[in-house]
Design an enzyme around this catalytic site. Structure first.
Site, PDB file in Angstrom:
ATOM      1  N   SER A   1      29.514  73.008  24.904  1.00 34.79           N
ATOM      2  CA  SER A   1      29.721  71.991  23.865  1.00 34.79           C
ATOM      3  C   SER A   1      28.386  71.386  23.424  1.00 34.79           C
ATOM      4  CB  SER A   1      30.619  70.872  24.389  1.00 34.79           C
ATOM      5  OG  SER A   1      31.860  71.396  24.793  1.00 34.79           O
TER       6      SER A   1
HETATM    7  N1  SAM Z   1      32.968  72.068  29.353  1.00 33.71           N
HETATM    8  C1  SAM Z   1      32.304  73.276  28.917  1.00 33.71           C
HETATM    9  C2  SAM Z   1      30.824  73.233  29.082  1.00 33.71           C
HETATM   10  O1  SAM Z   1      30.279  72.206  29.510  1.00 33.71           O
HETATM   11  O2  SAM Z   1      30.214  74.263  28.841  1.00 33.71           O
HETATM   12  C3  SAM Z   1      32.683  73.639  27.495  1.00 33.71           C
HETATM   13  C4  SAM Z   1      33.678  74.648  27.507  1.00 33.71           C
HETATM   14  S1  SAM Z   1      34.244  75.493  26.106  1.00 33.71           S
HETATM   15  C5  SAM Z   1      34.043  74.442  24.742  1.00 33.71           C
HETATM   16  C6  SAM Z   1      36.004  75.440  26.499  1.00 33.71           C
HETATM   17  C7  SAM Z   1      36.414  76.261  27.706  1.00 33.71           C
HETATM   18  O3  SAM Z   1      37.816  76.020  27.924  1.00 33.71           O
HETATM   19  C8  SAM Z   1      36.275  77.748  27.533  1.00 33.71           C
HETATM   20  O4  SAM Z   1      35.457  78.253  28.551  1.00 33.71           O
HETATM   21  C9  SAM Z   1      37.703  78.293  27.629  1.00 33.71           C
HETATM   22  O5  SAM Z   1      37.807  79.555  28.251  1.00 33.71           O
HETATM   23  C10 SAM Z   1      38.369  77.204  28.449  1.00 33.71           C
HETATM   24  N2  SAM Z   1      39.828  77.097  28.346  1.00 33.71           N
HETATM   25  C11 SAM Z   1      40.636  77.237  27.256  1.00 33.71           C
HETATM   26  N3  SAM Z   1      41.926  77.045  27.603  1.00 33.71           N
HETATM   27  C12 SAM Z   1      41.944  76.755  28.932  1.00 33.71           C
HETATM   28  C13 SAM Z   1      42.961  76.447  29.879  1.00 33.71           C
HETATM   29  N4  SAM Z   1      44.247  76.399  29.545  1.00 33.71           N
HETATM   30  N5  SAM Z   1      42.602  76.209  31.163  1.00 33.71           N
HETATM   31  C14 SAM Z   1      41.305  76.262  31.558  1.00 33.71           C
HETATM   32  N6  SAM Z   1      40.284  76.552  30.709  1.00 33.71           N
HETATM   33  C15 SAM Z   1      40.602  76.789  29.414  1.00 33.71           C
END
Ligand code: SAM
Length: 211
Positions: A59
């Protein structure tokens, strides 16, 4: 390495309205360039989201700071993060003294970030599963932060929040979302504040978008 760039990023966060000095201290400690692919390192301290593989992103720093400021975790509090991704948000929460639990649904990312936490000495509990159903074994949580955009607030997560706990979650369609800052007073009494125009990758799962 990159101390000057980290300071410049903190100045940008200040001009964008972030005020919490503890968050700036955490941003000084967490080396964002270690959380992005090597080819992106020179862009790591720009205030932008960057690709981290598997179609996912780390992000934008402002978004991490905004959500963290809204959550306002206190040392020792139990925080659940949904969407580990690169691990940067979890590391910021850890540096603020929180006990961090984080869930990632994509195995390759989960595995890669688990190794990074280990290498950098971050004691963060990680799990590979669908975060929309939460992590009931360690519930309730003082705070929950969801870093992917869903169509609605997952009720499983609301149930796993303590009374007076906060959940920060982007809700909207697959391209833009409103950030909801929810305080739970009882099982059916909540305060919800909203901030518009965020853009996250989709939250996919039982109480998220379907693949
Ligand atoms: N917090 C992260 C960082 O600091 O890099 C940003 C992550 S990215 C914007 C969102 C993440 O959410 C992705 O890696 C995606 O695979 C994960 N994601 C999407 N749906 C999810 C779910 N139901 N459970 C766990 N992770 C999920």
């Amino acid at each position: 390495m990159f101390e000057k760039e980290r300071e410049e990023l903190i100045q940008i966060l200040k001009t964008r309205g972030i005020k919490n000095e503890n968050i700036f201290a955490a941003f000084r400690k967490v080396e964002r360039h270690l959380f992005v692919p090597e080819v992106m390192r020179f862009n790591a301290y720009k205030d932008v989201a960057l690709p981290i593989g598997q179609g996912q992103t780390i992000s934008q720093p402002y978004t991490v700071a905004y959500m963290t400021e809204a959550l306002n975790p206190k040392p020792g509090q139990k925080i659940l993060e949904i969407g580990t991704g690169s691990g940067f948000q979890a590391a910021v929460l850890f540096e603020l003294g929180a006990r961090v639990f984080t869930i990632e649904r994509q195995y390759d990312l989960y595995n890669q970030t688990l190794k990074l936490f280990d290498k950098l000495g971050y004691k963060i509990a990680s799990r590979c599963s669908d975060g929309t159903i939460g992590w009931s074994e360690f519930a309730p949580y003082d705070g929950i932060i969801v870093t992917a955009g869903g169509p609605a607030v997952p009720q499983n997560l609301m149930k796993q929040l303590v009374l007076n706990g906060k959940m920060i979650i982007p809700v909207g369609d697959k391209t833009t979302q409103t950030m909801k800052i929810i305080t739970k007073f009882s099982e059916d009494d909540f305060d919800v504040k909203e901030a518009p125009y965020f853009a996250f990758v989709p939250l996919i799962g039982k109480e998220g978008w379907k693949e």
